[in-house]
Enzyme design. Structure first.
Site, short mmCIF file in Angstrom:
data_model
loop_
_atom_site.label_atom_id
_atom_site.label_comp_id
_atom_site.label_asym_id
_atom_site.label_seq_id
_atom_site.Cartn_x
_atom_site.Cartn_y
_atom_site.Cartn_z
N LYS A 263 0.85 -1.18 0.00
CA LYS A 263 0.00 0.00 0.00
C LYS A 263 0.89 1.24 0.00
O LYS A 263 1.69 1.43 0.91
CB LYS A 263 -0.93 0.03 1.21
N ASP B 99 1.39 5.45 -0.14
CA ASP B 99 0.74 6.64 0.37
C ASP B 99 0.92 7.77 -0.64
O ASP B 99 1.95 8.43 -0.68
CB ASP B 99 1.36 7.03 1.72
N GLU C 279 3.56 1.81 4.49
CA GLU C 279 2.27 2.05 5.14
C GLU C 279 1.49 0.78 5.46
O GLU C 279 0.76 0.72 6.45
CB GLU C 279 1.41 2.96 4.25
#
Length: 317
Positions: free
Chosen positions: A31, A33, A176
């Site tokens: 993931k 950001d 993240e």
């Protein structure tokens, strides 16, 4: 000229890792950001980037226009625009200097030299025809077959199964978290789906409440947000505003404590520019959850977890 259909991005639901017994039915991606972007490639050498809101952000990222010549047939791809730090990690604070420049092409071009953007591609939703009804595995294979890897764009790997290991790897690397995507899932435009689950690394911090902002409507007289800080070299430094995480009972309890502790002067070493702020004696300690911090030490995406009456305001037990 080919007119491509407008497709809203599919959204992930916050959650936890799928059970180990069924994790081989899921793929796991890092993931990042950044800023979500739907990438429209008509096949004529041009590219158009649309934010999650649908706004045209193409002009904000001139270094990504070269992607238009990478494909000679119409395509719509899904991805995330990021700014990478020296360790190759996405840094949202760096990216903020690039966002909002779609109306200032000259400044955008200048900033592209200072903070270059990178486009992470993770789905293909149209290749000559719509792919949204195809399962994730087929869309992902088609995306990887495009071999779109350049100086300013790439297609990072996804791994099937091994969710716990993937999550731990991202934690160790300071990333993240991960996105878990069901292998059989179709692409659901504009839907926040349980077929995609985002698992973030949540950090906690003990903070001192130094002020609050009243809520509105039914929350009038109750805290809409708490202004919190941490002690640094004998001074209370402001680290952010926390506006989520309470039950109605907790909010009412906090309201009583804040009223008793009311003072006229700001207790922070530098008063935050928050309209309508009310100040309190820095004696309430709370625990908050947050995703990461800015370089200035501010908490990103903080939420209230609990009061810590077991801790003294100076951090001792």
């Amino acid at each position: 000229m080919v007119t491509l259909p407008r497709i809203a991005p599919m959204l992930a639901t916050p959650g936890s890792l799928p059970p180990e017994a069924v994790e081989d039915r899921w793929a796991f991606e890092v993931k990042y950001d950044g800023q979500r972007a739907m990438v429209y490639l008509p096949g004529d050498g041009t590219v158009s980037l649309r934010a999650r809101s649908g706004a045209d952000i193409t002009a904000a990222y001139p270094e990504l226009t070269g992607l238009g010549s990478a494909l000679d047939s119409p395509a719509i791809l899904d991805g995330e625009i990021v700014a990478l730090d020296s360790e190759g990690r996405s840094d949202f604070e760096r990216l903020q200097s690039r966002m909002g420049l779609a109306g200032s092409p000259t400044k955008a071009a200048r900033m592209a030299q200072v903070v270059p953007a990178h486009l992470i591609l993770f789905d293909a939703v149209h290749l000559n025809h719509s792919l949204v009804r195809l399962p994730y595995t087929q869309r992902r294979a088609l995306l990887e077959d495009l071999d779109l890897d350049g100086a300013h764009w790439s297609t990072p790997a996804a791994v099937v199964g091994h969710g716990a290991q993937a999550l731990e790897m991202t934690r160790t690397a300071g990333l993240e978290g991960v996105l878990a995507k069901r292998l059989t899932s179709v692409y659901e435009p504009g839907v926040r789906s349980r077929a995609w689950i985002k698992i973030r690394h949540v950090r906690t911090a003990d903070v001192i409440v130094g002020g609050w902002v009243p809520g509105r409507g039914r929350l009038a007289g109750l805290p809409g947000a708490l202004l919190v800080g941490e002690w640094h070299e004998g001074a209370l430094r402001y680290v952010g505003s926390v506006g989520t995480g309470w039950s109605d009972t907790e909010r009412t309890t906090l309201a009583g404590l804040l009223q008793v502790a009311a003072i006229d002067e700001c207790p922070f070493d530098e008063a935050p520019a928050v309209a309508g702020a009310r100040w309190v004696l820095p004696r309430l300690v709370g625990e908050v959850r947050y995703v990461t911090r800015t370089r200035a030490g501010r908490l990103r995406h903080p939420s209230w977890h609990r009061l810590r009456p077991d801790l003294a305001p100076d951090g001792t037990t």
